[in-house]
Every structure is written in structure tokens, then in C-alpha cells.
Design a protein around this motif. Sequence first.
Motif, PDB file in Angstrom:
ATOM      1  N   PHE A  78       0.840  -1.197   0.000  1.00 43.64           N
ATOM      2  CA  PHE A  78       0.000   0.000   0.000  1.00 43.64           C
ATOM      3  C   PHE A  78       0.876   1.248   0.000  1.00 43.64           C
ATOM      4  O   PHE A  78       0.650   2.183  -0.769  1.00 43.64           O
ATOM      5  N   SER A  79       1.898   1.239   0.839  1.00 45.55           N
ATOM      6  CA  SER A  79       2.817   2.369   0.915  1.00 45.55           C
ATOM      7  C   SER A  79       3.518   2.595  -0.420  1.00 45.55           C
ATOM      8  O   SER A  79       3.634   3.729  -0.901  1.00 45.55           O
ATOM      9  N   ASP A  80       3.977   1.511  -1.046  1.00 53.63           N
ATOM     10  CA  ASP A  80       4.626   1.624  -2.350  1.00 53.63           C
ATOM     11  C   ASP A  80       3.681   2.182  -3.397  1.00 53.63           C
ATOM     12  O   ASP A  80       4.076   2.998  -4.237  1.00 53.63           O
ATOM     13  N   ALA A  81       2.434   1.732  -3.370  1.00 54.15           N
ATOM     14  CA  ALA A  81       1.448   2.234  -4.337  1.00 54.15           C
ATOM     15  C   ALA A  81       1.222   3.727  -4.164  1.00 54.15           C
ATOM     16  O   ALA A  81       1.158   4.482  -5.143  1.00 54.15           O
ATOM     17  N   VAL A  82       1.110   4.171  -2.923  1.00 53.63           N
ATOM     18  CA  VAL A  82       0.913   5.600  -2.663  1.00 53.63           C
ATOM     19  C   VAL A  82       2.117   6.397  -3.158  1.00 53.63           C
ATOM     20  O   VAL A  82       1.963   7.422  -3.835  1.00 53.63           O
ATOM     21  N   LEU A  83       3.327   5.922  -2.839  1.00 50.79           N
ATOM     22  CA  LEU A  83       4.529   6.618  -3.299  1.00 50.79           C
ATOM     23  C   LEU A  83       4.593   6.671  -4.815  1.00 50.79           C
ATOM     24  O   LEU A  83       4.944   7.703  -5.400  1.00 50.79           O
ATOM     25  N   PHE A  84       4.239   5.572  -5.470  1.00 54.08           N
ATOM     26  CA  PHE A  84       4.253   5.554  -6.923  1.00 54.08           C
ATOM     27  C   PHE A  84       3.246   6.550  -7.489  1.00 54.08           C
ATOM     28  O   PHE A  84       3.569   7.328  -8.387  1.00 54.08           O
ATOM     29  N   LEU A  86       1.879   9.196  -6.096  1.00 52.00           N
ATOM     30  CA  LEU A  86       2.296  10.583  -5.839  1.00 52.00           C
ATOM     31  C   LEU A  86       3.460  10.960  -6.748  1.00 52.00           C
ATOM     32  O   LEU A  86       3.508  12.085  -7.265  1.00 52.00           O
ATOM     33  N   GLY A  87       4.391  10.036  -6.953  1.00 46.21           N
ATOM     34  CA  GLY A  87       5.497  10.290  -7.867  1.00 46.21           C
ATOM     35  C   GLY A  87       5.028  10.479  -9.293  1.00 46.21           C
ATOM     36  O   GLY A  87       5.521  11.337 -10.020  1.00 46.21           O
ATOM     37  N   TRP A  88       4.052   9.694  -9.704  1.00 46.03           N
ATOM     38  CA  TRP A  88       3.507   9.820 -11.036  1.00 46.03           C
ATOM     39  C   TRP A  88       2.830  11.181 -11.196  1.00 46.03           C
ATOM     40  O   TRP A  88       3.030  11.877 -12.190  1.00 46.03           O
ATOM     41  N   ARG A  89       2.049  11.539 -10.197  1.00 47.84           N
ATOM     42  CA  ARG A  89       1.377  12.840 -10.216  1.00 47.84           C
ATOM     43  C   ARG A  89       2.376  13.984 -10.312  1.00 47.84           C
ATOM     44  O   ARG A  89       2.163  14.944 -11.045  1.00 47.84           O
ATOM     45  N   ASP A  90       3.495  13.857  -9.613  1.00 41.41           N
ATOM     46  CA  ASP A  90       4.500  14.922  -9.560  1.00 41.41           C
ATOM     47  C   ASP A  90       5.556  14.783 -10.657  1.00 41.41           C
ATOM     48  O   ASP A  90       6.606  15.424 -10.606  1.00 41.41           O
ATOM     49  N   SER A  91       5.288  13.922 -11.640  1.00 39.35           N
ATOM     50  CA  SER A  91       6.155  13.708 -12.817  1.00 39.35           C
ATOM     51  C   SER A  91       7.521  13.126 -12.459  1.00 39.35           C
ATOM     52  O   SER A  91       8.479  13.316 -13.197  1.00 39.35           O
ATOM     53  N   GLU A  92       7.619  12.424 -11.346  1.00 33.37           N
ATOM     54  CA  GLU A  92       8.875  11.773 -11.001  1.00 33.37           C
ATOM     55  C   GLU A  92       9.019  10.431 -11.713  1.00 33.37           C
ATOM     56  O   GLU A  92      10.121   9.945 -11.903  1.00 33.37           O
ATOM     57  N   TRP A  93       7.901   9.813 -12.122  1.00 32.43           N
ATOM     58  CA  TRP A  93       7.930   8.475 -12.709  1.00 32.43           C
ATOM     59  C   TRP A  93       7.576   8.473 -14.192  1.00 32.43           C
ATOM     60  O   TRP A  93       7.658   7.440 -14.828  1.00 32.43           O
ATOM     61  N   ASN A  94       7.134   9.600 -14.715  1.00 26.44           N
ATOM     62  CA  ASN A  94       6.769   9.591 -16.139  1.00 26.44           C
ATOM     63  C   ASN A  94       7.506  10.646 -16.908  1.00 26.44           C
ATOM     64  O   ASN A  94       8.165  11.486 -16.408  1.00 26.44           O
TER      65      ASN A  94
END
Length: 94
Positions: A78-84, A86-94
Amino acid sequence: MKNEAMKTAVDAFILERINDCGRRPNESLSDAIEQLSVCTDKLRNTLSAEQRILLTDCENAYSVTDGETMNCYYRAGFSDAVLFLLGWRDSEWN
């Protein structure tokens, strides 16, 4: 207050997820659990009364360990999903 509300929400989510998985068990996991039960019953039938007590203690310890492991991994997932997310939203993962 927000942290306590978040903890309560996470706890409720994880409990719901664990219950969902319990209602729709994985076939290979169910087979493994059945095999463990059969082997334990065979072993129990060969033990003395004192040894049966020790086996029961082992079964109880395993049950607690299994439940805590499931809880731990659901929380981590769950924690990993939230971090992912939030990272996606903040353009850290895309």
C-alpha cells in the motif's frame, strides 16, 4: 488529527483487502495449505502427548507469523502504491 485519520483509513483498507483475498483464495496457496494440514496431521499421529503440545505451540506461532507477514506486506504494498501514484502525479515516474 490527519495522521490518525490516515492511519485509521489505511488499517480499514488493509483489513478489507485481506478479507477480500480470504474470500477468493488462490488455488496454489489453498493446495499448499491443505498439504501442510495433511502433513501436520500425519506428524501429530506419530507424536507422544508431550510432543503434540510442542507441535501445537509451533502451529500457533506459525499462524501468528503468517498473519503478521501478510499484514506487513499489505502495508508495504500500500505504501509503495501511494509513493508511486504521488510520484507519477508529480512527474517523477513519467
